[in-house]
Scaffold this active site. Structure first.
Site, PDB file in Angstrom:
ATOM      1  N   GLY A  85       0.825  -1.203   0.000  1.00 48.17           N
ATOM      2  CA  GLY A  85       0.000   0.000   0.000  1.00 48.17           C
ATOM      3  C   GLY A  85       0.859   1.252   0.000  1.00 48.17           C
TER       4      GLY A  85
ATOM      5  N   ASP B  18      -1.423 -13.623   4.620  1.00 44.80           N
ATOM      6  CA  ASP B  18      -2.692 -13.018   5.022  1.00 44.80           C
ATOM      7  C   ASP B  18      -2.589 -12.653   6.502  1.00 44.80           C
ATOM      8  OD1 ASP B  18      -5.454 -12.814   6.014  1.00 44.80           O
ATOM      9  OD2 ASP B  18      -6.010 -13.550   4.031  1.00 44.80           O
ATOM     10  N   ILE B  19      -3.054 -11.460   6.867  1.00 49.23           N
ATOM     11  CA  ILE B  19      -2.936 -11.070   8.278  1.00 49.23           C
ATOM     12  C   ILE B  19      -3.825 -11.906   9.185  1.00 49.23           C
ATOM     13  CG2 ILE B  19      -2.157  -8.715   7.867  1.00 49.23           C
ATOM     14  CD1 ILE B  19      -4.989  -7.744   8.362  1.00 49.23           C
TER      15      ILE B  19
ATOM     16  N   ALA C 151      -5.148  -2.569   5.121  1.00 45.64           N
ATOM     17  CA  ALA C 151      -6.532  -2.128   5.334  1.00 45.64           C
ATOM     18  C   ALA C 151      -7.325  -2.251   4.045  1.00 45.64           C
ATOM     19  CB  ALA C 151      -6.568  -0.675   5.810  1.00 45.64           C
ATOM     20  N   TYR C 152      -8.613  -2.458   4.215  1.00 46.91           N
ATOM     21  CA  TYR C 152      -9.560  -2.337   3.097  1.00 46.91           C
ATOM     22  C   TYR C 152     -10.021  -0.888   3.129  1.00 46.91           C
ATOM     23  CZ  TYR C 152     -13.641  -3.110   0.121  1.00 46.91           C
ATOM     24  OH  TYR C 152     -14.563  -3.051  -0.893  1.00 46.91           O
TER      25      TYR C 152
ATOM     26  N   THR D 231      -8.709   5.666  10.802  1.00 48.98           N
ATOM     27  CA  THR D 231      -9.194   6.691   9.869  1.00 48.98           C
ATOM     28  C   THR D 231     -10.103   7.722  10.525  1.00 48.98           C
ATOM     29  OG1 THR D 231     -10.546   6.993   7.863  1.00 48.98           O
ATOM     30  CG2 THR D 231     -11.116   5.160   9.274  1.00 48.98           C
TER      31      THR D 231
ATOM     32  N   TYR E   2     -17.279   1.054   5.602  1.00 49.47           N
ATOM     33  CA  TYR E   2     -15.840   1.260   5.781  1.00 49.47           C
ATOM     34  C   TYR E   2     -15.530   1.820   7.167  1.00 49.47           C
ATOM     35  CZ  TYR E   2     -11.341   3.652   5.561  1.00 49.47           C
ATOM     36  OH  TYR E   2     -10.087   4.120   5.841  1.00 49.47           O
TER      37      TYR E   2
ATOM     38  N   LYS F 223     -13.605  -0.058  10.359  1.00 44.97           N
ATOM     39  CA  LYS F 223     -12.389   0.504  10.958  1.00 44.97           C
ATOM     40  C   LYS F 223     -12.583   0.753  12.449  1.00 44.97           C
ATOM     41  CE  LYS F 223      -9.024   1.557   9.194  1.00 44.97           C
ATOM     42  NZ  LYS F 223      -7.763   0.784   9.019  1.00 44.97           N
TER      43      LYS F 223
ATOM     44  N   TRP G  21      -7.119  11.736   4.554  1.00 38.92           N
ATOM     45  CA  TRP G  21      -6.789  12.299   3.242  1.00 38.92           C
ATOM     46  C   TRP G  21      -5.345  11.980   2.842  1.00 38.92           C
ATOM     47  CZ3 TRP G  21      -9.381  17.659   1.989  1.00 38.92           C
ATOM     48  CH2 TRP G  21     -10.744  17.602   2.310  1.00 38.92           C
TER      49      TRP G  21
END
Length: 304
Positions: A20, A46-47, A70-71, A111, A135, A139, A160
């Protein structure tokens, strides 16, 4: 050898989500600071695969985990809630349990979307979360899982995010400016642009301070906000990008940028109107530098 150099050799960080934009900035910074580390991408492990992760942590003598996995597809999460849950909640729960099992800190990136954006002052860590979409909810559920299962944790909420890597607002705006003379950008959503490289530096500095601290000194663990040093709208952010790009000779001319409303640009999840995060707590606790996003924009445009 100085004490700091000795501490660097003693510290080994495990970074998840290595492909990422934040993961790649973490990799750059760890290499630059010559800090021993292990990078894990989705392709590596995979986590949720605790067997593999346990072996890595034990074999590498990992001293802290930084979770940058993260997704993050805000709108797509509405139609893929199971996938968002698997990454943002189940995977984070697995990491929290590993953190507790090995008695090592977990530094997790969250986030601003845990808030609904309805207040008119910067959000502080004690403000009650109220996410408006899948989302943000996943989170938040990930944060709660960490607080439930781990004792040594840093939850770092940011906002952002942009960088030289991946897809982000900065790159999108520069591409569109070369393709169009006129753009419409939302002007009634306010937030704090944050450079992923600065987030990486902050996380590494926090990990270093935690590594140096005494085992019985727990005051620094908890939830923190880390975002850019100046709030503005997406329209304002776009104008800052275009003006800097033009100044640096990367854009022949600044496009016309029309200010539009959120209603004029509908999305599956309505974007919060005001998501400004206060950096006061993290600055006091760790003394990390707040992200100077304008300087970062200037630096990144030089690379284009």
């Amino acid at each position: 050898m100085s004490g700091q150099e000795g501490m660097r050799e003693d510290m080994h960080l495990l970074v998840t989500g290595a492909f990422g934009q934040l993961g790649q900035c973490l990799a750059d910074e760890l290499k630059a600071q010559q800090i021993p580390h292990t990078l894990l991408s989705r392709q590596d492990a995979d986590i949720n695969d605790t067997v593999v992760l346990e072996r890595i942590i034990a074999d590498k003598a990992v001293t802290a985990i930084i979770n940058a996995a993260a997704y993050t597809a805000v709108d797509k999460a509405e139609s893929e809630p199971e996938l968002a849950q698997r990454v943002n909640v189940d995977g984070v729960t697995a990491l929290a349990k590993l953190s507790a099992h090995f008695d090592i800190p977990l530094l997790h990136v969250s986030t601003d979307y845990v808030f609904d954006g309805n207040q008119q002052r910067p959000y502080v860590e004690t403000d009650a979360p109220s996410p408006t979409g899948v989302y943000g909810q996943t989170k938040l559920d990930g944060e709660l899982a960490i607080q439930r299962h781990a004792t040594k944790y840093i939850i770092l909420r940011t906002a952002w995010v942009f960088s030289e890597y991946g897809n982000n607002f900065l790159k999108t705006m520069l591409r569109l400016a070369k393709e169009r003379d006129t753009l419409g950008v939302v002007a009634d959503q306010v937030g704090c642009p944050t450079y992923a490289g600065d987030i990486a530096k902050a996380l590494i500095e926090i990990a270093r301070q935690l590594h140096r601290s005494d085992d019985d000194h727990q005051a620094e663990y908890g939830v923190y906000h880390y975002a850019g040093d100046e709030a503005l709208s997406w329209h304002g952010f776009a104008m800052a990008i275009f003006n800097e790009a033009h100044l640096k000779g990367r854009l022949p001319k600044v496009p016309t940028v029309n200010a539009i409303t959120t209603e004029a640009y509908p999305t599956p999840v309505k974007r919060p109107a005001y998501l400004v995060l206060s950096n006061a707590k993290i600055a006091k606790a760790f003394g990390v530098c707040v992200s100077d996003w304008r300087q970062a924009v200037s630096n990144l445009i030089q690379l284009e």
